[in-house]
Design a protein around this motif. Structure first.
Motif, PDB file in Angstrom:
ATOM      1  N   SER A  28       6.533   5.204   1.496  1.00  0.00           N
ATOM      2  CA  SER A  28       5.364   5.921   0.972  1.00  0.00           C
ATOM      3  C   SER A  28       5.141   7.221   1.748  1.00  0.00           C
ATOM      4  O   SER A  28       4.776   8.239   1.160  1.00  0.00           O
ATOM      5  CB  SER A  28       4.116   5.044   0.990  1.00  0.00           C
ATOM      6  OG  SER A  28       3.763   4.711   2.303  1.00  0.00           O
ATOM      7  N   LYS A  29       5.379   7.193   3.054  1.00  0.00           N
ATOM      8  CA  LYS A  29       5.234   8.418   3.835  1.00  0.00           C
ATOM      9  C   LYS A  29       6.292   9.448   3.440  1.00  0.00           C
ATOM     10  O   LYS A  29       6.005  10.642   3.360  1.00  0.00           O
ATOM     11  CB  LYS A  29       5.337   8.116   5.335  1.00  0.00           C
ATOM     12  CG  LYS A  29       4.106   7.445   5.887  1.00  0.00           C
ATOM     13  CD  LYS A  29       4.212   7.219   7.367  1.00  0.00           C
ATOM     14  CE  LYS A  29       2.952   6.549   7.873  1.00  0.00           C
ATOM     15  NZ  LYS A  29       2.975   6.358   9.319  1.00  0.00           N
ATOM     16  N   LEU A  30       7.518   8.970   3.188  1.00  0.00           N
ATOM     17  CA  LEU A  30       8.570   9.888   2.776  1.00  0.00           C
ATOM     18  C   LEU A  30       8.276  10.492   1.408  1.00  0.00           C
ATOM     19  O   LEU A  30       8.560  11.664   1.175  1.00  0.00           O
ATOM     20  CB  LEU A  30       9.915   9.173   2.742  1.00  0.00           C
ATOM     21  CG  LEU A  30      10.595   9.024   4.090  1.00  0.00           C
ATOM     22  CD1 LEU A  30      11.849   8.182   3.960  1.00  0.00           C
ATOM     23  CD2 LEU A  30      10.928  10.370   4.689  1.00  0.00           C
ATOM     24  N   GLN A  31       7.717   9.696   0.507  1.00  0.00           N
ATOM     25  CA  GLN A  31       7.362  10.226  -0.810  1.00  0.00           C
ATOM     26  C   GLN A  31       6.327  11.338  -0.666  1.00  0.00           C
ATOM     27  O   GLN A  31       6.415  12.369  -1.322  1.00  0.00           O
ATOM     28  CB  GLN A  31       6.827   9.115  -1.714  1.00  0.00           C
ATOM     29  CG  GLN A  31       7.896   8.181  -2.251  1.00  0.00           C
ATOM     30  CD  GLN A  31       8.957   8.906  -3.035  1.00  0.00           C
ATOM     31  OE1 GLN A  31      10.078   9.040  -2.591  1.00  0.00           O
ATOM     32  NE2 GLN A  31       8.621   9.389  -4.204  1.00  0.00           N
ATOM     33  N   LYS A  32       5.352  11.107   0.207  1.00  0.00           N
ATOM     34  CA  LYS A  32       4.323  12.125   0.437  1.00  0.00           C
ATOM     35  C   LYS A  32       4.959  13.373   1.045  1.00  0.00           C
ATOM     36  O   LYS A  32       4.672  14.492   0.632  1.00  0.00           O
ATOM     37  CB  LYS A  32       3.247  11.570   1.365  1.00  0.00           C
ATOM     38  CG  LYS A  32       2.103  12.515   1.589  1.00  0.00           C
ATOM     39  CD  LYS A  32       1.048  11.904   2.487  1.00  0.00           C
ATOM     40  CE  LYS A  32      -0.043  12.914   2.753  1.00  0.00           C
ATOM     41  NZ  LYS A  32      -1.008  12.444   3.727  1.00  0.00           N
ATOM     42  N   ARG A  33       5.840  13.157   2.005  1.00  0.00           N
ATOM     43  CA  ARG A  33       6.512  14.278   2.659  1.00  0.00           C
ATOM     44  C   ARG A  33       7.392  15.034   1.669  1.00  0.00           C
ATOM     45  O   ARG A  33       7.468  16.254   1.684  1.00  0.00           O
ATOM     46  CB  ARG A  33       7.357  13.748   3.813  1.00  0.00           C
ATOM     47  CG  ARG A  33       7.750  14.779   4.807  1.00  0.00           C
ATOM     48  CD  ARG A  33       8.645  14.153   5.820  1.00  0.00           C
ATOM     49  NE  ARG A  33       8.075  14.280   7.128  1.00  0.00           N
ATOM     50  CZ  ARG A  33       8.604  13.771   8.199  1.00  0.00           C
ATOM     51  NH1 ARG A  33       9.687  13.042   8.108  1.00  0.00           N
ATOM     52  NH2 ARG A  33       8.056  13.957   9.370  1.00  0.00           N
ATOM     53  N   LYS A  34       8.057  14.268   0.796  1.00  0.00           N
ATOM     54  CA  LYS A  34       8.915  14.873  -0.224  1.00  0.00           C
ATOM     55  C   LYS A  34       8.094  15.796  -1.124  1.00  0.00           C
ATOM     56  O   LYS A  34       8.520  16.895  -1.464  1.00  0.00           O
ATOM     57  CB  LYS A  34       9.568  13.777  -1.048  1.00  0.00           C
ATOM     58  CG  LYS A  34      10.354  14.271  -2.228  1.00  0.00           C
ATOM     59  CD  LYS A  34      10.850  13.088  -3.043  1.00  0.00           C
ATOM     60  CE  LYS A  34      11.324  13.536  -4.400  1.00  0.00           C
ATOM     61  NZ  LYS A  34      11.669  12.424  -5.261  1.00  0.00           N
ATOM     62  N   ASP A  35       6.902  15.346  -1.510  1.00  0.00           N
ATOM     63  CA  ASP A  35       6.049  16.152  -2.370  1.00  0.00           C
ATOM     64  C   ASP A  35       5.583  17.429  -1.677  1.00  0.00           C
ATOM     65  O   ASP A  35       5.393  18.464  -2.321  1.00  0.00           O
ATOM     66  CB  ASP A  35       4.831  15.336  -2.832  1.00  0.00           C
ATOM     67  CG  ASP A  35       5.228  14.164  -3.712  1.00  0.00           C
ATOM     68  OD1 ASP A  35       6.338  14.204  -4.292  1.00  0.00           O
ATOM     69  OD2 ASP A  35       4.442  13.216  -3.804  1.00  0.00           O
ATOM     70  N   GLU A  36       5.413  17.343  -0.363  1.00  0.00           N
ATOM     71  CA  GLU A  36       4.943  18.498   0.385  1.00  0.00           C
ATOM     72  C   GLU A  36       6.076  19.416   0.845  1.00  0.00           C
ATOM     73  O   GLU A  36       5.857  20.573   1.154  1.00  0.00           O
ATOM     74  CB  GLU A  36       4.170  18.030   1.631  1.00  0.00           C
ATOM     75  CG  GLU A  36       2.912  17.266   1.303  1.00  0.00           C
ATOM     76  CD  GLU A  36       2.306  16.609   2.532  1.00  0.00           C
ATOM     77  OE1 GLU A  36       2.914  16.644   3.622  1.00  0.00           O
ATOM     78  OE2 GLU A  36       1.210  16.049   2.388  1.00  0.00           O
ATOM     79  N   ASN A  37       7.297  18.886   0.906  1.00  0.00           N
ATOM     80  CA  ASN A  37       8.425  19.602   1.494  1.00  0.00           C
ATOM     81  C   ASN A  37       9.205  20.348   0.423  1.00  0.00           C
ATOM     82  O   ASN A  37       9.876  19.767  -0.402  1.00  0.00           O
ATOM     83  CB  ASN A  37       9.334  18.599   2.212  1.00  0.00           C
ATOM     84  CG  ASN A  37      10.416  19.278   3.006  1.00  0.00           C
ATOM     85  OD1 ASN A  37      10.640  20.475   2.887  1.00  0.00           O
ATOM     86  ND2 ASN A  37      11.107  18.504   3.821  1.00  0.00           N
ATOM     87  N   LYS A  38       9.165  21.652   0.482  1.00  0.00           N
ATOM     88  CA  LYS A  38       9.864  22.446  -0.527  1.00  0.00           C
ATOM     89  C   LYS A  38      11.377  22.440  -0.313  1.00  0.00           C
ATOM     90  O   LYS A  38      12.122  22.869  -1.169  1.00  0.00           O
ATOM     91  CB  LYS A  38       9.343  23.882  -0.533  1.00  0.00           C
ATOM     92  CG  LYS A  38       9.594  24.642   0.755  1.00  0.00           C
ATOM     93  CD  LYS A  38       9.031  26.037   0.668  1.00  0.00           C
ATOM     94  CE  LYS A  38       9.279  26.790   1.956  1.00  0.00           C
ATOM     95  NZ  LYS A  38       8.721  28.100   1.952  1.00  0.00           N
ATOM     96  N   TYR A  39      11.838  21.954   0.849  1.00  0.00           N
ATOM     97  CA  TYR A  39      13.258  21.936   1.134  1.00  0.00           C
ATOM     98  C   TYR A  39      13.929  20.628   0.739  1.00  0.00           C
ATOM     99  O   TYR A  39      15.121  20.476   0.890  1.00  0.00           O
ATOM    100  CB  TYR A  39      13.513  22.186   2.633  1.00  0.00           C
ATOM    101  CG  TYR A  39      12.990  23.526   3.063  1.00  0.00           C
ATOM    102  CD1 TYR A  39      13.634  24.691   2.668  1.00  0.00           C
ATOM    103  CD2 TYR A  39      11.851  23.621   3.834  1.00  0.00           C
ATOM    104  CE1 TYR A  39      13.142  25.934   3.042  1.00  0.00           C
ATOM    105  CE2 TYR A  39      11.362  24.849   4.218  1.00  0.00           C
ATOM    106  CZ  TYR A  39      12.018  26.005   3.818  1.00  0.00           C
ATOM    107  OH  TYR A  39      11.527  27.210   4.191  1.00  0.00           O
ATOM    108  N   TYR A  40      13.147  19.709   0.235  1.00  0.00           N
ATOM    109  CA  TYR A  40      13.714  18.428  -0.175  1.00  0.00           C
ATOM    110  C   TYR A  40      14.616  18.646  -1.378  1.00  0.00           C
ATOM    111  O   TYR A  40      14.274  19.350  -2.314  1.00  0.00           O
ATOM    112  CB  TYR A  40      12.601  17.428  -0.523  1.00  0.00           C
ATOM    113  CG  TYR A  40      13.124  16.059  -0.881  1.00  0.00           C
ATOM    114  CD1 TYR A  40      13.399  15.144   0.116  1.00  0.00           C
ATOM    115  CD2 TYR A  40      13.369  15.724  -2.192  1.00  0.00           C
ATOM    116  CE1 TYR A  40      13.889  13.897  -0.190  1.00  0.00           C
ATOM    117  CE2 TYR A  40      13.857  14.483  -2.518  1.00  0.00           C
ATOM    118  CZ  TYR A  40      14.122  13.564  -1.514  1.00  0.00           C
ATOM    119  OH  TYR A  40      14.605  12.334  -1.829  1.00  0.00           O
ATOM    120  N   ASN A  41      15.772  18.034  -1.359  1.00  0.00           N
ATOM    121  CA  ASN A  41      16.742  18.213  -2.432  1.00  0.00           C
ATOM    122  C   ASN A  41      16.965  16.881  -3.144  1.00  0.00           C
ATOM    123  O   ASN A  41      17.551  15.974  -2.584  1.00  0.00           O
ATOM    124  CB  ASN A  41      18.052  18.723  -1.831  1.00  0.00           C
ATOM    125  CG  ASN A  41      19.084  19.018  -2.889  1.00  0.00           C
ATOM    126  OD1 ASN A  41      18.733  19.287  -4.034  1.00  0.00           O
ATOM    127  ND2 ASN A  41      20.345  18.974  -2.503  1.00  0.00           N
TER     128      ASN A  41
END
Length: 163
Positions: A12-25
């Motif tokens: 769940s933390k990674l999902q939140k981070r993914k949504d906030e992280n523009k560098y996530y691929n």
């Protein structure tokens, strides 16, 4: 806390981070593992752990029911599990109730043709010995008022996911 609980939290933390992280691929079709970023690889691994959660729980239920069945005090152990469920509903955790009910169900289910690996509704026939053992188990459950207990859980419980 279990590994699965920790994995769920991390996911769940990674999902939140993914949504906030523009560098996530996000992995695309045809993308090789070496083309994925470390966060992508970690997220994929975490998702696979979460998917395995149900398989691990089912396996543990079968193992536990076999251990209890082979114990000399099987009846007392089953009575203890049912008595645990007779506590005040508000003091019980839904996961515990669900797990115990699955263990109790497994005692009947494992008398089936494939030793509990197949749900009851797939059974085509069962031997006399299996029927007798199921009947004894059901009688024990009736003596302990398990049906009334389950009814009370359903009537008074606030979590629909329990069943």
């Amino acid at each position: 806390k279990t590994v699965i609980d920790i994995a769920n939290k991390l996911h769940s933390k990674l999902q939140k981070r993914k949504d906030e992280n523009k560098y996530y691929n996000d992995p695309k079709k045809g993308q090789t593992q070496s083309e994925l970023r470390p966060l992508d690889i970690y997220n994929q691994h975490l998702e696979s752990l979460i998917k395995k959660k149900g398989l691990v729980k089912d396996s543990n239920i079968q193992i536990l029911s076999n251990l209890v069945d082979n114990h000399e005090n099987t009846k007392k152990i089953l009575e203890g599990l049912i008595n645990y469920l007779k506590k005040d509903l508000s003091k019980l955790k839904n996961d515990e109730v669900t797990y115990i009910l699955k263990v109790l169900r497994q005692f009947i289910n494992k008398e089936g043709p494939n030793g509990g690996k197949e749900p009851i509704y797939f059974w085509k026939e069962i031997g006399i010995a299996g029927i007798k053992k199921i009947k004894r188990t059901q009688e024990l459950y009736q003596e302990q008022n398990l049906t009334d207990l389950i009814y009370n859980f359903m009537a008074n419980g606030d979590d629909e996911d329990m069943f």
